[in-house]
Design a protein around this motif. Structure first.
Motif, PDB file in Angstrom:
ATOM      1  N   VAL A  68       0.827  -1.198   0.000  1.00  0.00           N
ATOM      2  CA  VAL A  68       0.000   0.000   0.000  1.00  0.00           C
ATOM      3  C   VAL A  68       0.869   1.259   0.000  1.00  0.00           C
ATOM      4  N   ARG A  69       1.896   1.271   0.830  1.00  0.00           N
ATOM      5  CA  ARG A  69       2.838   2.389   0.897  1.00  0.00           C
ATOM      6  C   ARG A  69       4.130   1.883   1.507  1.00  0.00           C
ATOM      7  N   GLY A  70       5.145   2.709   1.446  1.00  0.00           N
ATOM      8  CA  GLY A  70       6.414   2.276   2.025  1.00  0.00           C
ATOM      9  C   GLY A  70       7.444   3.377   2.011  1.00  0.00           C
ATOM     10  N   GLU A  71       8.548   3.079   2.666  1.00  0.00           N
ATOM     11  CA  GLU A  71       9.682   3.987   2.703  1.00  0.00           C
ATOM     12  C   GLU A  71      10.960   3.160   2.713  1.00  0.00           C
ATOM     13  N   SER A  72      12.034   3.788   2.290  1.00  0.00           N
ATOM     14  CA  SER A  72      13.295   3.066   2.211  1.00  0.00           C
ATOM     15  C   SER A  72      14.418   3.898   2.814  1.00  0.00           C
ATOM     16  N   GLN A  73      15.452   3.199   3.203  1.00  0.00           N
ATOM     17  CA  GLN A  73      16.624   3.811   3.815  1.00  0.00           C
ATOM     18  C   GLN A  73      17.855   3.154   3.186  1.00  0.00           C
ATOM     19  N   VAL A  74      18.687   3.969   2.559  1.00  0.00           N
ATOM     20  CA  VAL A  74      19.887   3.436   1.918  1.00  0.00           C
ATOM     21  C   VAL A  74      21.024   3.463   2.917  1.00  0.00           C
ATOM     22  N   MET A  75      21.595   2.297   3.166  1.00  0.00           N
ATOM     23  CA  MET A  75      22.765   2.165   4.035  1.00  0.00           C
ATOM     24  C   MET A  75      23.719   1.256   3.275  1.00  0.00           C
ATOM     25  N   VAL A  76      24.150   0.189   3.886  1.00  0.00           N
ATOM     26  CA  VAL A  76      24.856  -0.864   3.151  1.00  0.00           C
ATOM     27  C   VAL A  76      23.737  -1.779   2.683  1.00  0.00           C
ATOM     28  N   GLY A  77      23.275  -1.545   1.469  1.00  0.00           N
ATOM     29  CA  GLY A  77      22.061  -2.180   1.006  1.00  0.00           C
ATOM     30  C   GLY A  77      20.901  -1.226   1.242  1.00  0.00           C
ATOM     31  N   VAL A  78      19.703  -1.759   1.235  1.00  0.00           N
ATOM     32  CA  VAL A  78      18.512  -0.928   1.425  1.00  0.00           C
ATOM     33  C   VAL A  78      17.621  -1.585   2.460  1.00  0.00           C
ATOM     34  N   ARG A  79      17.093  -0.772   3.337  1.00  0.00           N
ATOM     35  CA  ARG A  79      16.119  -1.245   4.315  1.00  0.00           C
ATOM     36  C   ARG A  79      14.772  -0.659   3.928  1.00  0.00           C
ATOM     37  N   TYR A  80      13.764  -1.495   3.881  1.00  0.00           N
ATOM     38  CA  TYR A  80      12.423  -1.079   3.480  1.00  0.00           C
ATOM     39  C   TYR A  80      11.467  -1.236   4.656  1.00  0.00           C
ATOM     40  N   ARG A  81      10.593  -0.269   4.812  1.00  0.00           N
ATOM     41  CA  ARG A  81       9.477  -0.366   5.735  1.00  0.00           C
ATOM     42  C   ARG A  81       8.235  -0.301   4.860  1.00  0.00           C
ATOM     43  N   LEU A  82       7.586  -1.450   4.677  1.00  0.00           N
ATOM     44  CA  LEU A  82       6.460  -1.548   3.749  1.00  0.00           C
ATOM     45  C   LEU A  82       5.169  -1.800   4.506  1.00  0.00           C
ATOM     46  N   VAL A  83       4.123  -1.128   4.098  1.00  0.00           N
ATOM     47  CA  VAL A  83       2.785  -1.429   4.614  1.00  0.00           C
ATOM     48  C   VAL A  83       2.127  -2.303   3.560  1.00  0.00           C
ATOM     49  N   VAL A  84       1.865  -3.556   3.944  1.00  0.00           N
ATOM     50  CA  VAL A  84       1.281  -4.514   3.005  1.00  0.00           C
ATOM     51  C   VAL A  84      -0.146  -4.838   3.405  1.00  0.00           C
TER      52      VAL A  84
END
Length: 116
Positions: A68-84
Motif C-alpha cells: 500500500v505504501r512504504g519507505e526506504s533507507q539506503v545504508m549498506v544495502g537498502v532497508r524497506y518499511r512496507l505497509v502490506v
C-alpha cells in the motif's frame, strides 16, 4: 593556571558541539524516504516475499494482496518499511525488510506486525 582551565573548558565545549552535529548529520543521512511508486514490481515482490517469509515462521495462512505504501533507507544495502495489505486474516501489516547491496538475494525480515 586560569587560562588553562578556561581553554580546556572551551575545547571540551567545542568537542561536544562537534559530536552533536556529527550525530545529527548521521541521523539525517539514515532517514527513511518515501517510496514514490509502490506499484514498482520490485517493491511488490519484496512485499510478497515478506508476507511469505512471515507466514513460513508463524503458519497463519496469510496471503499477500499488495504493498500500500512504504519507505526506504539506503545504508549498506537498502532497508524497506512496507505497509502490506494481506488476507486470511485480512488486514494491513508493517514489514521491515533488509536487502543487501552485494547482488545476492539474501533478504532479511527484521519484523512483521499489524499496523497499529
Amino acid at each position: 593556571m586560569r587560562p588553562i582551565i578556561i581553554l580546556s573548558f572551551l575545547v571540551s565545549a567545542a568537542m561536544v558541539v562537534i559530536s552533536v552535529a556529527a550525530i545529527r548529520a548521521m541521523e539525517l543521512q539514515m532517514a527513511f524516504d518515501p517510496i514514490e511508486d509502490v506499484t514498482d514490481p520490485h517493491v511488490q515482490e519484496l512485499g510478497a516475499w515478506a508476507v511469505a517469509e512471515y507466514d513460513k515462521r508463524a503458519g497463519v495462512g496469510l496471503r499477500f494482496n499488495r504493498v500500500v505504501r512504504g519507505e526506504s533507507q539506503v545504508m549498506v544495502g537498502v532497508r524497506y518499511r512496507l505497509v502490506v495489505d494481506a488476507s486470511e486474516p485480512h488486514g494491513q501489516y508493517v514489514a521491515d525488510v533488509g536487502e543487501p547491496d552485494d547482488g545476492t538475494d539474501a533478504r532479511v525480515l527484521f519484523s512483521f506486525r499489524p499496523v497499529s
